[in-house]
Design an enzyme around this catalytic site. Sequence first.
Site, PDB file in Angstrom:
ATOM      1  CE  LYS A   1     -19.762  -9.089   7.319  1.00  0.00           C
ATOM      2  NZ  LYS A   1     -19.186  -7.897   6.786  1.00  0.00           N
TER       3      LYS A   1
ATOM      4  CE1 TYR B   1      -4.232  -1.741   0.789  1.00  0.00           C
ATOM      5  CE2 TYR B   1      -2.763  -3.237   2.116  1.00  0.00           C
ATOM      6  CZ  TYR B   1      -4.014  -2.942   1.538  1.00  0.00           C
ATOM      7  OH  TYR B   1      -4.925  -3.903   1.621  1.00  0.00           O
TER       8      TYR B   1
ATOM      9  CG  ASP C   1     -15.706  -4.970   1.041  1.00  0.00           C
ATOM     10  OD1 ASP C   1     -15.754  -4.727   2.113  1.00  0.00           O
ATOM     11  OD2 ASP C   1     -14.664  -4.938   0.322  1.00  0.00           O
TER      12      ASP C   1
HETATM   13  P1  ADP Z   1     -15.024 -10.493   5.300  1.00  0.00           P
HETATM   14  O1  ADP Z   1     -14.771 -10.238   3.938  1.00  0.00           O
HETATM   15  O2  ADP Z   1     -15.720  -9.053   5.870  1.00  0.00           O
HETATM   16  O3  ADP Z   1     -13.928 -11.178   6.111  1.00  0.00           O
HETATM   17  P2  ADP Z   1     -16.485 -13.058   5.138  1.00  0.00           P
HETATM   18  O4  ADP Z   1     -15.150 -13.715   4.887  1.00  0.00           O
HETATM   19  O5  ADP Z   1     -16.851 -13.381   6.584  1.00  0.00           O
HETATM   20  O6  ADP Z   1     -16.318 -11.528   5.307  1.00  0.00           O
HETATM   21  O7  ADP Z   1     -17.386 -13.420   4.108  1.00  0.00           O
HETATM   22  C1  ADP Z   1     -18.693 -12.371   4.092  1.00  0.00           C
HETATM   23  C2  ADP Z   1     -19.621 -13.203   3.226  1.00  0.00           C
HETATM   24  O8  ADP Z   1     -19.153 -13.813   2.008  1.00  0.00           O
HETATM   25  C3  ADP Z   1     -19.934 -14.572   3.918  1.00  0.00           C
HETATM   26  O9  ADP Z   1     -21.108 -14.328   5.136  1.00  0.00           O
HETATM   27  C4  ADP Z   1     -20.605 -15.351   2.964  1.00  0.00           C
HETATM   28  O10 ADP Z   1     -22.146 -14.841   2.725  1.00  0.00           O
HETATM   29  C5  ADP Z   1     -19.909 -15.027   1.792  1.00  0.00           C
HETATM   30  N1  ADP Z   1     -18.465 -16.012   1.704  1.00  0.00           N
HETATM   31  C6  ADP Z   1     -17.268 -15.905   2.115  1.00  0.00           C
HETATM   32  N2  ADP Z   1     -16.486 -17.081   2.028  1.00  0.00           N
HETATM   33  C7  ADP Z   1     -17.681 -17.924   1.276  1.00  0.00           C
HETATM   34  C8  ADP Z   1     -17.425 -19.154   0.833  1.00  0.00           C
HETATM   35  N3  ADP Z   1     -16.136 -19.640   0.752  1.00  0.00           N
HETATM   36  N4  ADP Z   1     -18.418 -19.749   0.083  1.00  0.00           N
HETATM   37  C9  ADP Z   1     -19.615 -19.100   0.191  1.00  0.00           C
HETATM   38  N5  ADP Z   1     -19.881 -17.887   0.455  1.00  0.00           N
HETATM   39  C10 ADP Z   1     -18.821 -17.392   1.132  1.00  0.00           C
END
Ligand code: ADP
Length: 307
Positions: A225, A100, A258
């Site tokens: 999440k 960054y 996001d």
């Molecule tokens: P962040 O990007 O804020 O860390 P997460 O990794 O918890 O958020 O993911 C946000 C959302 O994206 C989850 O609640 C889910 O709906 C979706 N998601 C993330 N990873 C997966 C996956 N491997 N398969 C399906 N959906 C996913």
Amino acid sequence: MKKIFFLGECMLELRAIDESTLNQSFAGDVYNSAVYLKRCFNSINSAIVTALGTDAISQKMRHCFVQEQLGTQLVFAHSDKVPGVYYIETDDQGERSFTYWRNDSAARKVIDFYNPTVIDELASGDMLFFSGISLAVIEPDTRAIFWQSIHTLKAAGVKVVFDPNYRARLWQSVEETKQQYALAFQCADITLPGVEDLHALYGVDSVEDVLAHLSDYDINEVVIKNGPESVLTMVDGQLQRHTITPVDNVVDTTSAGDAFNGVYLGARLSGLPVCEAVSKAAKAAAVVIQQPGAITAKAVFNQAMAD
Ligand code: ADP
């Protein structure tokens, strides 16, 4: 027309295509959310609150906001700052690393542009969204003005939405982060934390732990999440667990959260119940992680959402 403001930073994203070619695009957590909200709920006014410069990249970025049909009435132009930049490199194992250049970006100055007219415009919105990255990016000596504005907006009926989105390297210390996050949780009407983000700060390991941690605060709508694991919501005192269908072919998880946030908030602003909002948000996130980069091409995204 419903209106939501997204406060924070959008950056120039540079991605290596081959030894001598860089692909250029624009991304940043709040911007990504604003884009996906607008794509799914065109009748909602989705607007960005940030500072750019007057340089060529800033002009391209502003043009990109307009192309995505985002409101730009609170996109300010700083006379001698430029946008932040980040570079993504993917190694032979597919692991990504980010470099960054954002310490002196125009977005850090956004609060300097606040005046009564800006506050009036923010007060005309239904929601104001900011993240832990937004909080880390605004200059520490402008935080008091920021928090004061949040209280003014809440008194005017604007719903305050906070996603902790923790990035350790943007903060001086964990104590500083926790102190700012406590202020954010105190004023949030809606929060959308990820387990991973809060694990680093509070040692929580599950959606239940996050909910217990947040029970110290009076937040009406909590949406937790956890990647491919189920989403837990507590809205108006009602607890619901929502099953997520894991994606087999994950290409790039950048901006999963996001996309989820933007589409969830768009659905709620449109009057959809929590379970439908989560289902649509999870679908959008699943589409985005099957494509490279933070912002999936519009036609690809819209087609996948329509399927
Ligand atoms: P962040 O990007 O804020 O860390 P997460 O990794 O918890 O958020 O993911 C946000 C959302 O994206 C989850 O609640 C889910 O709906 C979706 N998601 C993330 N990873 C997966 C996956 N491997 N398969 C399906 N959906 C996913």
